[in-house]
Write an enzyme that holds these catalytic residues in place. Structure first.
Site, PDB file in Angstrom:
ATOM      1  N   PHE A   1       0.814  -1.224   0.000  1.00 48.49           N
ATOM      2  CA  PHE A   1       0.000   0.000   0.000  1.00 48.49           C
ATOM      3  C   PHE A   1       0.845   1.271   0.000  1.00 48.49           C
ATOM      4  CE2 PHE A   1      -2.517  -3.319   2.150  1.00 48.49           C
ATOM      5  CZ  PHE A   1      -3.583  -3.386   1.275  1.00 48.49           C
TER       6      PHE A   1
ATOM      7  N   ASN B   1      -7.476   0.218  -4.365  1.00 49.66           N
ATOM      8  CA  ASN B   1      -7.075   1.142  -5.443  1.00 49.66           C
ATOM      9  C   ASN B   1      -8.274   1.613  -6.258  1.00 49.66           C
ATOM     10  OD1 ASN B   1      -4.457   1.235  -4.741  1.00 49.66           O
ATOM     11  ND2 ASN B   1      -3.630   0.292  -6.581  1.00 49.66           N
TER      12      ASN B   1
ATOM     13  N   CYS C   1      -0.141   2.659 -11.115  1.00 54.82           N
ATOM     14  CA  CYS C   1      -1.065   1.726 -10.447  1.00 54.82           C
ATOM     15  C   CYS C   1      -2.536   1.909 -10.824  1.00 54.82           C
ATOM     16  CB  CYS C   1      -0.892   1.823  -8.939  1.00 54.82           C
ATOM     17  SG  CYS C   1       0.701   1.181  -8.406  1.00 54.82           S
TER      18      CYS C   1
ATOM     19  N   LYS D   1      -3.842   0.992 -14.466  1.00 57.82           N
ATOM     20  CA  LYS D   1      -3.750  -0.439 -14.814  1.00 57.82           C
ATOM     21  C   LYS D   1      -4.573  -1.299 -13.854  1.00 57.82           C
ATOM     22  CE  LYS D   1       0.304  -2.171 -12.356  1.00 57.82           C
ATOM     23  NZ  LYS D   1      -0.357  -3.051 -11.419  1.00 57.82           N
TER      24      LYS D   1
ATOM     25  N   ARG E   1       5.001   7.378 -15.295  1.00 56.53           N
ATOM     26  CA  ARG E   1       4.143   6.387 -15.944  1.00 56.53           C
ATOM     27  C   ARG E   1       2.684   6.861 -15.902  1.00 56.53           C
ATOM     28  NH1 ARG E   1       6.388   1.009 -12.946  1.00 56.53           N
ATOM     29  NH2 ARG E   1       6.432   2.444 -11.190  1.00 56.53           N
TER      30      ARG E   1
HETATM   31  P1  NAD Z   1       8.612  -1.512 -11.455  1.00 57.63           P
HETATM   32  O1  NAD Z   1       8.377  -1.666 -12.899  1.00 57.63           O
HETATM   33  O2  NAD Z   1       9.167  -0.235 -10.915  1.00 57.63           O
HETATM   34  O3  NAD Z   1       9.577  -2.673 -10.944  1.00 57.63           O
HETATM   35  C1  NAD Z   1       9.473  -4.012 -11.329  1.00 57.63           C
HETATM   36  C2  NAD Z   1      10.886  -4.549 -11.457  1.00 57.63           C
HETATM   37  O4  NAD Z   1      10.861  -5.949 -11.666  1.00 57.63           O
HETATM   38  C3  NAD Z   1      11.652  -3.957 -12.634  1.00 57.63           C
HETATM   39  O5  NAD Z   1      12.845  -3.357 -12.168  1.00 57.63           O
HETATM   40  C4  NAD Z   1      11.959  -5.182 -13.531  1.00 57.63           C
HETATM   41  O6  NAD Z   1      13.194  -5.066 -14.185  1.00 57.63           O
HETATM   42  C5  NAD Z   1      11.959  -6.287 -12.503  1.00 57.63           C
HETATM   43  N1  NAD Z   1      11.737  -7.634 -13.036  1.00 57.63           N
HETATM   44  C6  NAD Z   1      10.755  -8.072 -13.869  1.00 57.63           C
HETATM   45  N2  NAD Z   1      10.882  -9.393 -14.076  1.00 57.63           N
HETATM   46  C7  NAD Z   1      11.961  -9.794 -13.356  1.00 57.63           C
HETATM   47  C8  NAD Z   1      12.599 -11.047 -13.166  1.00 57.63           C
HETATM   48  N3  NAD Z   1      12.165 -12.176 -13.750  1.00 57.63           N
HETATM   49  N4  NAD Z   1      13.700 -11.096 -12.377  1.00 57.63           N
HETATM   50  C9  NAD Z   1      14.172  -9.982 -11.773  1.00 57.63           C
HETATM   51  N5  NAD Z   1      13.593  -8.784 -11.915  1.00 57.63           N
HETATM   52  C10 NAD Z   1      12.506  -8.695 -12.699  1.00 57.63           C
HETATM   53  O7  NAD Z   1       7.233  -1.843 -10.745  1.00 57.63           O
HETATM   54  P2  NAD Z   1       6.718  -1.322  -9.319  1.00 57.63           P
HETATM   55  O8  NAD Z   1       6.137   0.026  -9.463  1.00 57.63           O
HETATM   56  O9  NAD Z   1       7.770  -1.575  -8.303  1.00 57.63           O
HETATM   57  O10 NAD Z   1       5.496  -2.325  -9.091  1.00 57.63           O
HETATM   58  C11 NAD Z   1       5.697  -3.704  -8.847  1.00 57.63           C
HETATM   59  C12 NAD Z   1       4.373  -4.323  -8.486  1.00 57.63           C
HETATM   60  O11 NAD Z   1       3.884  -3.725  -7.277  1.00 57.63           O
HETATM   61  C13 NAD Z   1       3.265  -4.093  -9.526  1.00 57.63           C
HETATM   62  O12 NAD Z   1       2.417  -5.191  -9.534  1.00 57.63           O
HETATM   63  C14 NAD Z   1       2.532  -2.871  -8.979  1.00 57.63           C
HETATM   64  O13 NAD Z   1       1.195  -2.814  -9.414  1.00 57.63           O
HETATM   65  C15 NAD Z   1       2.603  -3.111  -7.489  1.00 57.63           C
HETATM   66  N6  NAD Z   1       2.530  -1.892  -6.682  1.00 57.63           N
HETATM   67  C16 NAD Z   1       3.168  -0.753  -7.072  1.00 57.63           C
HETATM   68  C17 NAD Z   1       3.099   0.387  -6.289  1.00 57.63           C
HETATM   69  C18 NAD Z   1       3.777   1.672  -6.710  1.00 57.63           C
HETATM   70  O14 NAD Z   1       3.444   2.716  -6.140  1.00 57.63           O
HETATM   71  N7  NAD Z   1       4.671   1.658  -7.669  1.00 57.63           N
HETATM   72  C19 NAD Z   1       2.386   0.355  -5.085  1.00 57.63           C
HETATM   73  C20 NAD Z   1       1.764  -0.834  -4.701  1.00 57.63           C
HETATM   74  C21 NAD Z   1       1.848  -1.954  -5.504  1.00 57.63           C
END
Ligand code: NAD
Length: 433
Positions: A152, A212, A264, A267, A331
């Protein structure tokens, strides 16, 4: 505890760094070489207040390690966090190919009981698919549990939100996994009044999409009121302030403007809409949230077009590129949609943002990036505020106006006091009034 974080983005890096800072030994893995290179140098690939400092502290203590070696990270850990991206597929469903890939990697390197923690935002019943995948591909019959632990954190306050959570949700089916999760979070919750919700895995998955979608709904509701106010000659600030005074509603997040963006909400509501369809639930409320959000930005662009008449050759400064303040995340930022539209109308665009210019440059290499908002507006026909950075709230409008060709101001985020703008000779165009 020994923790592996697979996916070191906004969520993985913040989670890993914070868990390391409270004494766990954390290996953060990423397969993006550019990102990994920066991390290995102790640099954060993202801007998040306090993050780089906390990384430095945890690296120095030997608790935080960055690596490209998924196999080693999995083998050395009791808990493996899945923190990879879950972008939308062309049909709106969450694309779970990165989650599946990590599940297969875990299966390949399983070497004893582990708790697999899904922190990525995923549709309900994904954990069961992760479990099946691991069972299918694991070579030996090692024990494991899959837990859903939705995240969160809010970008811009991610470190604070992780160190001082307002709630922790643990969706787990076994006592062993639940206890392991509670031990993990113990240093963050001990002596504090943090609600820990222990739920089924499916409930935990739905909590994240539900939360969300509700937040996005609040913003779209505020935008619905804002449009009604514009058409009726009322003031959305007055209306929303008074609506928000009802404790059952609350003023927080009831914010109108150019709508929500970021990685977030757009999507997640798309994915939730698809999930509802699959579950046989009417998704029309979520559909309206999405279309009101699109409508908010369209109305704002129409205001610019209507006011400036011919756009071809006009100079417009965009102040604020990130989807919200205190982050460099662009994004789905509404600012980018506005830039895109203005460029297609032949506008000469200049831009400024305190943190997000490098990332925007990769998408729009040909617009002018300025070192300050005052430089950005030089000779401009109009200025457009797209992100409510404090720096813009504190801006000197007299100085800004002196640099411009004509003092026309579009405020997509309620950054500027209209009276102050008018007093400084600006024509002010905001949202909802
Ligand atoms: P992000 O794109 O910033 O980070 C994801 C990372 O995973 C990238 O660096 C990518 O290179 C890496 N990755 C992908 N496949 C991989 C693999 N097989 N091995 C190693 N690394 C790998 O995404 P994020 O914003 O950190 O979000 C991640 C998840 O958390 C999503 O599902 C998102 O919806 C959720 N989320 C995001 C937020 C936010 O504020 N950004 C908040 C809550 C939940």
């Amino acid at each position: 505890m020994n923790i592996a974080i697979i996916g070191t983005g906004y969520v993985g890096l913040t989670t890993g760094t914070c868990l390391a800072s409270v004494g766990h030994r954390v290996i953060c893995v990423d397969n993006d070489e550019k990102k990994l290179e920066m991390l290995l140098e102790g640099k954060s690939p993202i801007y998040e207040p306090g993050l780089e400092e906390l990384m430095a502290k945890s690296i120095a203590q030997g608790n935080l390690i960055f690596s490209g070696n998924t196999k080693q990270a999995i083998k050395e850990s009791e808990m493996v966090f899945i923190c990879v991206n879950t972008p939308p597929r062309h049909d709106g469903h969450a694309d779970l190919k990165y989650v599946e890939k990590v599940a297969r990697e875990i299966a390949e390197h399983l070497n004893g009981y582990k708790v697999i923690v899904d922190k990525s935002t995923v549709p309900v019943q994904t954990a069961e698919k992760v479990k099946n995948t691991i069972e299918r591909y694991a070579s030996e019959g090692h024990e494991f549990d899959v837990v859903s632990n939705p995240e969160f954190l809010r970008e811009g306050t991610a470190v604070h939100d992780t160190l001082y959570p307002d709630r922790i949700v643990i969706g787990a089916e076994s006592e062993k996994a639940r206890n392991a999760m509670i031990s993990l979070f113990e240093p963050l919750i001990a002596g504090k009044d943090v609600p820990v919700k222990i739920t089924s895995v499916r409930s935990a998955e739905l909590i994240k999409h539900g939360a969300n979608t509700f937040l996005a709904t609040k913003i779209s509701f505020a935008n619905l009121i804002a449009e009604a106010c514009e058409n009726a000659g009322a003031d959305a600030y007055e209306v929303l302030d008074a609506i928000g005074l009802d404790a059952r509603i609350g003023r927080h997040f009831l914010n109108h403007g150019i709508g929500f963006g970021g990685s977030c909400f757009p999507k997640d509501i798309k994915a939730f809409k698809k999930t509802l369809e699959v579950l046989g639930v009417d998704p029309s409320l979520v559909h309206s949230v999405e279309s009101i959000n699109q409508n908010a930005i369209d109305r704002f662009i129409q205001k610019i077009e209507k006011t400036l008449w011919v756009l071809d050759g006009k100079r417009i400064a965009i102040l604020g590129l990130s989807f919200k303040p205190n982050t460099d995340d662009i994004r789905n930022s509404p600012a980018l949609k506005i830039i895109d539209k203005l460029l297609s109308d032949g506008v000469v665009v200049s831009a400024h943002d305190p943190k997000a210019m490098d990332k925007t440059r990769e998408l729009f290499p040909d617009i002018m990036y300025a070192n300050s908002p005052y430089e950005a507006v030089k000779g401009c026909d109009a200025v457009v505020f797209c992100t409510e950075w404090q720096e813009y709230k504190d801006i000197n409008l007299r100085e800004l106006g002196e640099k411009m060709q004509t003092r026309i101001l579009f405020d997509g985020r309620g950054v500027i006091d209209p009276k102050n703008a008018n007093d400084n000779g600006f024509q002010y165009y905001g949202m909802g009034r």
